[in-house]
Design a protein around this motif. Structure first.
Motif, mmCIF file in Angstrom:
data_model
loop_
_atom_site.group_PDB
_atom_site.id
_atom_site.type_symbol
_atom_site.label_atom_id
_atom_site.label_comp_id
_atom_site.label_asym_id
_atom_site.label_seq_id
_atom_site.Cartn_x
_atom_site.Cartn_y
_atom_site.Cartn_z
ATOM 1 N N ILE A 190 0.839 -1.201 0.000
ATOM 2 C CA ILE A 190 0.000 0.000 0.000
ATOM 3 C C ILE A 190 0.876 1.254 0.000
ATOM 4 O O ILE A 190 0.643 2.209 -0.739
ATOM 5 C CB ILE A 190 -0.959 -0.008 1.214
ATOM 6 C CG1 ILE A 190 -2.067 -1.041 0.983
ATOM 7 C CG2 ILE A 190 -1.559 1.372 1.463
ATOM 8 C CD1 ILE A 190 -2.883 -1.356 2.220
ATOM 9 N N ARG A 191 1.930 1.217 0.832
ATOM 10 C CA ARG A 191 2.835 2.368 0.900
ATOM 11 C C ARG A 191 3.622 2.513 -0.401
ATOM 12 O O ARG A 191 3.728 3.610 -0.946
ATOM 13 C CB ARG A 191 3.787 2.207 2.080
ATOM 14 C CG ARG A 191 4.841 3.297 2.157
ATOM 15 C CD ARG A 191 5.595 3.238 3.472
ATOM 16 N NE ARG A 191 4.760 3.651 4.568
ATOM 17 C CZ ARG A 191 5.212 4.371 5.609
ATOM 18 N NH1 ARG A 191 6.472 4.724 5.658
ATOM 19 N NH2 ARG A 191 4.419 4.714 6.579
ATOM 20 N N ALA A 192 4.143 1.404 -0.915
ATOM 21 C CA ALA A 192 4.962 1.460 -2.137
ATOM 22 C C ALA A 192 4.145 1.934 -3.333
ATOM 23 O O ALA A 192 4.650 2.672 -4.189
ATOM 24 C CB ALA A 192 5.559 0.080 -2.411
ATOM 25 N N LEU A 193 2.872 1.522 -3.396
ATOM 26 C CA LEU A 193 2.019 1.881 -4.528
ATOM 27 C C LEU A 193 1.362 3.248 -4.353
ATOM 28 O O LEU A 193 0.762 3.781 -5.287
ATOM 29 C CB LEU A 193 0.933 0.818 -4.720
ATOM 30 C CG LEU A 193 1.426 -0.571 -5.149
ATOM 31 C CD1 LEU A 193 0.326 -1.606 -4.986
ATOM 32 C CD2 LEU A 193 1.932 -0.540 -6.585
ATOM 33 N N GLY A 194 1.420 3.807 -3.152
ATOM 34 C CA GLY A 194 0.818 5.115 -2.895
ATOM 35 C C GLY A 194 -0.697 5.104 -2.981
ATOM 36 O O GLY A 194 -1.314 6.037 -3.512
ATOM 37 N N LEU A 195 -1.318 4.051 -2.450
ATOM 38 C CA LEU A 195 -2.776 3.903 -2.554
ATOM 39 C C LEU A 195 -3.504 4.795 -1.549
ATOM 40 O O LEU A 195 -2.995 5.084 -0.463
ATOM 41 C CB LEU A 195 -3.163 2.439 -2.340
ATOM 42 C CG LEU A 195 -2.575 1.452 -3.352
ATOM 43 C CD1 LEU A 195 -2.930 0.021 -2.967
ATOM 44 C CD2 LEU A 195 -3.063 1.765 -4.761
ATOM 45 N N ASN A 196 -4.708 5.228 -1.943
ATOM 46 C CA ASN A 196 -5.547 6.079 -1.095
ATOM 47 C C ASN A 196 -6.406 5.196 -0.194
ATOM 48 O O ASN A 196 -7.410 4.640 -0.643
ATOM 49 C CB ASN A 196 -6.473 6.955 -1.952
ATOM 50 C CG ASN A 196 -5.711 7.969 -2.763
ATOM 51 O OD1 ASN A 196 -4.955 8.759 -2.219
ATOM 52 N ND2 ASN A 196 -5.903 7.943 -4.076
#
Length: 305
Positions: A190-196
């Motif tokens: 989630i952090r690596a992909l920058g998800l909301n």
């Protein structure tokens, strides 16, 4: 209120991606709870396509980190074709699952249509779980924990690229609501992909109104808005009939506000309702709650607003 006049019901009675049996009975539980009559009374034309057919769940062990991959692909191909057909007819597809792995087929078809029509796709993922596992990170191999990874182009090759692009969704096209159960490696993804992700702490701190205002901030007349509604998003006190319930979710009232604010945009164009498991329910209560919430999503309100 949606700009569509016809809602097409598509049943996908399978638990092929799930960890427990029973989600395959979900479509008929929604019918028993009168989803067709409820939406009809709101003024929509209803087309019920019945239930799709597909392979039985073999309940075999995972192979290469994936459980039932071939059967999951077959079911999702059927879902893709049905959603594609509904959108081509100018209808709003309402996919009745079934487990959440089916979102690969539905959202891939939606992404293809949105791109062809020059629409900006936005997906609201209402769920207790983030579903961004892959075959390398999943503790279970159950594919209902992987559909977001597949749609972002990071899942198994057999379930990626269906929309005509490597990824059906850009990372900023999806917003998660109600998340409260995330595996360790999913947190890193989630952090690596920058998800909301609007998790339960965010909702607790800011309230559902502010959370939804943030989630919907860039919805405009050029948007195709898709809602992927996993019933385990709700607190299990309100929705016990789910396979992977997690305490501490939104209340019935909070989810009503969520649905009403989505309806207020007027941009709802497609919907998944998944992970309803009547085998674990109490007198079809979860299906009835689902239909009440769907009614609000399609524009029912207490007063004229």
């Amino acid at each position: 209120m949606s700009t569509f006049t016809t809602v097409e019901l598509i049943g996908a009675p399978t638990d092929i991606g799930a960890s427990v049996r029973g989600a395959g009975m979900g479509p008929d539980a929604l019918r028993v709870a009168d989803i067709a009559g409820t939406l009809s009374r709101l003024g929509f034309e209803i087309v019920d396509r019945g239930n799709l057919a597909g392979p039985a769940t073999p309940w075999t062990e995972p192979a290469n980190g994936l459980r039932h991959l071939d059967e999951v692909v077959t079911w999702n191909r059927s879902v893709y074709a049905a959603v594609d057909h509904a959108l081509a007819a100018g209808h709003l597809p309402l996919l009745m699952g079934g487990d959440h792995c089916l979102a690969v087929g539905s959202i891939s078809a939606i992404a293809w249509h949105a791109r062809r029509r020059g629409k900006k796709l936005r997906v609201l993922w209402l769920d207790a779980h983030s579903d961004v596992n892959t075959e390398r990170t999943s503790p279970s191999g159950n594919i209902h924990g992987m559909p977001v990874a597949c749609l972002l182009g990071h899942g198994p090759e057999a379930l990626s690229g269906w929309s005509g692009e490597a990824a059906a969704l850009e990372h900023d096209a999806i917003r998660f609501l109600g998340i409260r159960s995330v595996d360790a490696e999913e947190k890193a993804a989630i952090r690596a992909l920058g998800l909301n992700v609007f998790d339960m702490r965010h909702i607790d701190e800011h309230g559902m109104r502010t959370t939804m205002t943030e989630a919907l901030q860039d919805i405009d007349e050029g948007t195709h808005l898709h809602v992927s509604f996993d019933l385990d998003c709700l607190d299990p006190d309100y929705a016990p009939g789910v396979g992977t319930g997690v305490r501490g979710g939104p209340t019935w009232r909070e989810m009503q506000l969520c649905m009403e604010m989505i309806a207020d945009t007027g941009r709802l164009a497609s919907l998944d309702v998944v992970e309803l498991n009547p085998a674990l329910d109490v007198r079809n209560r979860t299906a009835e709650v689902a239909v009440e919430l769907i009614e609000s999503l399609f524009g029912k309100s207490t007063l004229v607003r």
